[in-house]
Design a protein around this motif. Structure first.
Motif, PDB file in Angstrom:
ATOM      1  N   TRP A  16       0.847  -1.187   0.000  1.00 40.81           N
ATOM      2  CA  TRP A  16       0.000   0.000   0.000  1.00 40.81           C
ATOM      3  C   TRP A  16       0.886   1.241   0.000  1.00 40.81           C
ATOM      4  O   TRP A  16       2.037   1.190   0.452  1.00 40.81           O
ATOM      5  N   ARG A  17       0.361   2.346  -0.500  1.00 41.58           N
ATOM      6  CA  ARG A  17       1.149   3.567  -0.629  1.00 41.58           C
ATOM      7  C   ARG A  17       0.351   4.775  -0.145  1.00 41.58           C
ATOM      8  O   ARG A  17      -0.878   4.775  -0.165  1.00 41.58           O
ATOM      9  N   ALA A  18       1.073   5.804   0.273  1.00 41.79           N
ATOM     10  CA  ALA A  18       0.478   7.100   0.575  1.00 41.79           C
ATOM     11  C   ALA A  18       1.479   8.178   0.171  1.00 41.79           C
ATOM     12  O   ALA A  18       2.668   8.055   0.458  1.00 41.79           O
ATOM     13  N   ALA A 370      -2.664  11.072  -7.150  1.00 47.09           N
ATOM     14  CA  ALA A 370      -3.754  10.490  -6.370  1.00 47.09           C
ATOM     15  C   ALA A 370      -3.317  10.216  -4.932  1.00 47.09           C
ATOM     16  O   ALA A 370      -2.135  10.039  -4.646  1.00 47.09           O
ATOM     17  N   GLY A 371      -4.303  10.164  -4.055  1.00 49.42           N
ATOM     18  CA  GLY A 371      -4.056   9.845  -2.660  1.00 49.42           C
ATOM     19  C   GLY A 371      -3.771   8.366  -2.457  1.00 49.42           C
ATOM     20  O   GLY A 371      -3.520   7.604  -3.413  1.00 49.42           O
ATOM     21  N   ALA A 372      -3.798   7.951  -1.208  1.00 48.33           N
ATOM     22  CA  ALA A 372      -3.374   6.609  -0.820  1.00 48.33           C
ATOM     23  C   ALA A 372      -4.154   5.528  -1.567  1.00 48.33           C
ATOM     24  O   ALA A 372      -5.340   5.673  -1.862  1.00 48.33           O
ATOM     25  N   SER A 373      -3.470   4.417  -1.836  1.00 49.69           N
ATOM     26  CA  SER A 373      -4.105   3.324  -2.577  1.00 49.69           C
ATOM     27  C   SER A 373      -3.309   2.047  -2.355  1.00 49.69           C
ATOM     28  O   SER A 373      -2.194   2.059  -1.836  1.00 49.69           O
ATOM     29  N   LYS A 374      -3.891   0.920  -2.815  1.00 47.29           N
ATOM     30  CA  LYS A 374      -3.166  -0.338  -2.801  1.00 47.29           C
ATOM     31  C   LYS A 374      -2.323  -0.430  -4.070  1.00 47.29           C
ATOM     32  O   LYS A 374      -2.784  -0.128  -5.161  1.00 47.29           O
TER      33      LYS A 374
END
Length: 376
Positions: A16-18, A370-374
């Motif tokens: 996951w990322r932010a 874009a904001g946080a996502s997998k």
């Protein structure tokens, strides 16, 4: 460079990322119930993770040999220190808030510059949060994850931060800025795609050491609170731009007058920037950046020579506008430039820094992301 498999000896369940963020305009209005306009950066913190069933969270990061472990059941503020305070704090607030997360192996990687004021701490909290929730298939509204991350930083880490950084990391969308009204706790996505207009938003890390930051931030916040009390308003957001002169006349201290003038005019600049972005007039946003920097330099007094030289040099090189971004006393500037002039602008700043004996700056192009996502 380490990998998840090398550190934990197992295969991850996902990553996951932010992202980090820059604030386009609206500096230091957040704790005055104001308006901010951040974008998420392409630079991010990622957390690769696997679930474990023993109630233990183990965290490591690229470049760190040690693995820090803590039991979810025994987490308390102060029980984990150093950089692992952030993932521990996020795990703690999720448990305190009733989310049934479990143990996990977490491997942190980042391409966010450290110490640049690009919200690496908020990104780490948010990336940890979406990873711990994602491992258990728990769906939570992004704005709620942002609020939890803020609580973790306030209550576990002990930093009295606002909500802008976490909201940007969780709620931004590609090609847009996030218009965040602190008082209303509402967000609107504002079209902002410089590349489509032949523009580049340069982020320049001036590499200046942060000087006396905590005391200076506290002094400015206290000044704003004192002025609001003298003016009989709950926060400086309550002073309309048209009422500014009358409000300033009621304040006996020049320092308080200058702090108030920055906050009220900065809120107006955010409103003007949003209107120009809606109209597709991105080039006209540049002068608002420059006016914001002058206000932060002269009225709020939070710039340092490196920030001022970078802004002045960018403008001399033809930038449409430039300003410091972040809390001040170091960090970064942003400069809105014609894409064809981006390299020339940064080269001019490099030369100016060398001439002034400053540390060499670095740059990145801030594509609204874009904001946080997998990740996978």
């Amino acid at each position: 460079m380490s990998t998840f498999e090398e550190v934990f000896g197992t295969t991850p369940d996902g990553a996951w990322r932010a992202p980090g963020r820059v604030n386009l305009i609206g500096e230091h209005t957040d704790y005055n119930d104001g308006l901010v306009l951040p974008i998420a950066l392409p630079n991010q913190i990622s957390v690769t993770a696997s679930a474990r069933e023993d109630g233990i969270v183990a965290v490591s990061s690229n470049g760190q040999d040690a693995v820090v472990e803590f039991a979810l059941d025994s987490l308390r503020p102060g029980s984990v220190t150093d950089w692992a305070t952030y993932p521990a704090g996020m795990a703690w607030i999720l448990r305190e808030s009733g989310y049934p997360i479990g143990g996990a192996n977490l491997f942190v990687d980042s391409d966010l510059p450290t110490g640049a004021g690009l919200s690496s701490s908020a990104a780490l909290l948010c990336a940890t949060g979406v990873a711990l929730l994602g491992l258990r298939g728990i769906e939570v509204d992004p704005a709620e994850v942002a609020r939890l991350a803020q609580k973790a930083e306030n209550q576990y880490v002990g930093a009295p931060v606002g909500l802008m950084d976490q909201m940007a990391s969780m709620c931004c969308t590609a090609g847009h800025a996030l218009y965040f009204d602190i008082r209303a706790m509402s967000t609107t996505q504002i079209p902002f795609d410089p590349e489509a207009d032949g523009l580049t938003l340069l982020v320049i890390d001036v590499k200046a050491p942060h000087r006396h930051v905590d005391g200076e931030y506290a002094a400015r916040r206290k000044s704003c609170e004192n002025a609001a009390e003298l003016l009989g308003v709950p926060a400086l957001r309550s002073i309309a731009f048209e009422e500014l002169d009358a409000a300033l006349a009621k304040l006996p201290e020049d320092v308080d007058r200058r702090r108030v003038r920055h906050v009220v005019t900065e809120i107006r600049r955010v409103e003007d920037a949003v209107a120009l972005m809606h109209a597709g007039r991105l080039r006209d946003v540049g002068p608002l950046f420059t006016a914001s920097h002058a206000s932060l330099r002269d009225d709020f007094e939070i710039t340092v020579p490196e920030l001022d030289v970078a802004v002045d040099t960018a403008l001399s090189a033809g930038a449409l506008g430039a300003r410091m971004t972040g809390g001040g006393f170091g960090g970064c500037i942003i400069a809105l430039v014609e894409t064809s002039e981006a390299d020339k602008t940064f080269t001019a700043i490099e030369k100016a820094f060398a001439d002034n004996g400053f540390r060499a700056p670095t740059s990145l192009a801030a594509t609204p992301s874009a904001g946080a996502s997998k990740l996978h």
